[in-house]
Design a protein around this motif. Structure first.
Motif, short mmCIF file in Angstrom:
data_model
loop_
_atom_site.label_atom_id
_atom_site.label_comp_id
_atom_site.label_asym_id
_atom_site.label_seq_id
_atom_site.Cartn_x
_atom_site.Cartn_y
_atom_site.Cartn_z
N TYR A 85 0.85 -1.18 0.00
CA TYR A 85 0.00 0.00 0.00
C TYR A 85 0.89 1.24 0.00
N GLY A 88 -2.46 6.48 0.17
CA GLY A 88 -3.83 6.39 0.65
C GLY A 88 -4.79 7.18 -0.20
N LEU A 92 -9.85 5.92 3.20
CA LEU A 92 -9.05 4.71 3.42
C LEU A 92 -7.97 4.99 4.46
N PRO A 93 -7.43 3.94 5.07
CA PRO A 93 -6.35 4.14 6.05
C PRO A 93 -5.14 4.83 5.41
N LYS A 94 -4.31 5.43 6.25
CA LYS A 94 -3.09 6.06 5.79
C LYS A 94 -2.13 4.99 5.26
N GLN A 98 2.48 -0.63 3.92
CA GLN A 98 1.98 -1.87 4.50
C GLN A 98 1.87 -2.95 3.42
N TYR A 100 0.21 -6.63 2.20
CA TYR A 100 -1.03 -7.38 2.39
C TYR A 100 -1.12 -8.52 1.40
N ILE A 128 -8.92 -3.50 4.56
CA ILE A 128 -8.75 -2.39 5.50
C ILE A 128 -8.15 -2.89 6.81
N LYS A 129 -8.63 -4.02 7.29
CA LYS A 129 -8.09 -4.60 8.52
C LYS A 129 -6.62 -4.93 8.36
N ARG A 130 -6.23 -5.44 7.20
CA ARG A 130 -4.84 -5.87 6.99
C ARG A 130 -3.88 -4.70 6.83
N SER A 132 -4.49 -1.61 8.30
CA SER A 132 -4.68 -0.67 9.43
C SER A 132 -3.73 -0.97 10.57
#
Length: 132
Positions: A85, A88, A92-94, A98, A100, A128-130, A132
């Motif tokens: 990622y 952003g 969506l999360p910053k 990250q 995933y 999103i969980k992965r 965040s």
């Protein structure tokens, strides 16, 4: 080239970051139905989508399994998205690099030897969980 071979070439181009190769396989009036949001119609809108995706994510697809229906016009594929990622977006999360891995699937239709529809599905809350 069969529809299956066309779709396999499309995803090979994706994994090789060969955006012009991907676009060359699309019908000029391609219908892109994303997991979220309204469909995009036409190669120009798909090109804009690819540009945004390239800026925001670094993705490779693995564990690809292809399915073709008897008429040969529709192909389905399931795969794992292995991503980073990078940038952003609104709501969506910053992003901060990250990593995933996410299961996904796509349904494609072929018209006149070109991909005329790409519909993609994945579990957005899980993504999103992965990240965040």
């Amino acid at each position: 080239m069969t529809s299956l071979e066309l779709v396999q070439q499309y995803y090979s181009a994706f994994n090789n970051k060969d955006w012009s190769g991907m676009l060359a396989l699309l019908h000029s009036e391609v219908r892109h139905e994303p997991n979220q949001g309204d469909p995009r119609i036409g190669i120009e809108k798909f090109t804009d989508f690819l540009r945004h995706m390239d800026e925001s994510y670094e993705e490779t697809l693995t564990d690809m399994v292809f399915f073709i229906e008897p008429s040969g016009q529709r192909v389905a594929v399931e795969f794992m998205v292995n991503g980073v990622y990078k940038q952003g977006g609104e709501g969506l999360p910053k992003a901060n690099g990250q990593r995933y891995v996410l299961p996904a699937a796509a349904f494609l239709e072929v018209t006149d030897g070109k991909i005329s529809r790409v519909t993609t599905y994945y579990n957005l809350p899980l993504w999103i969980k992965r990240v965040s």
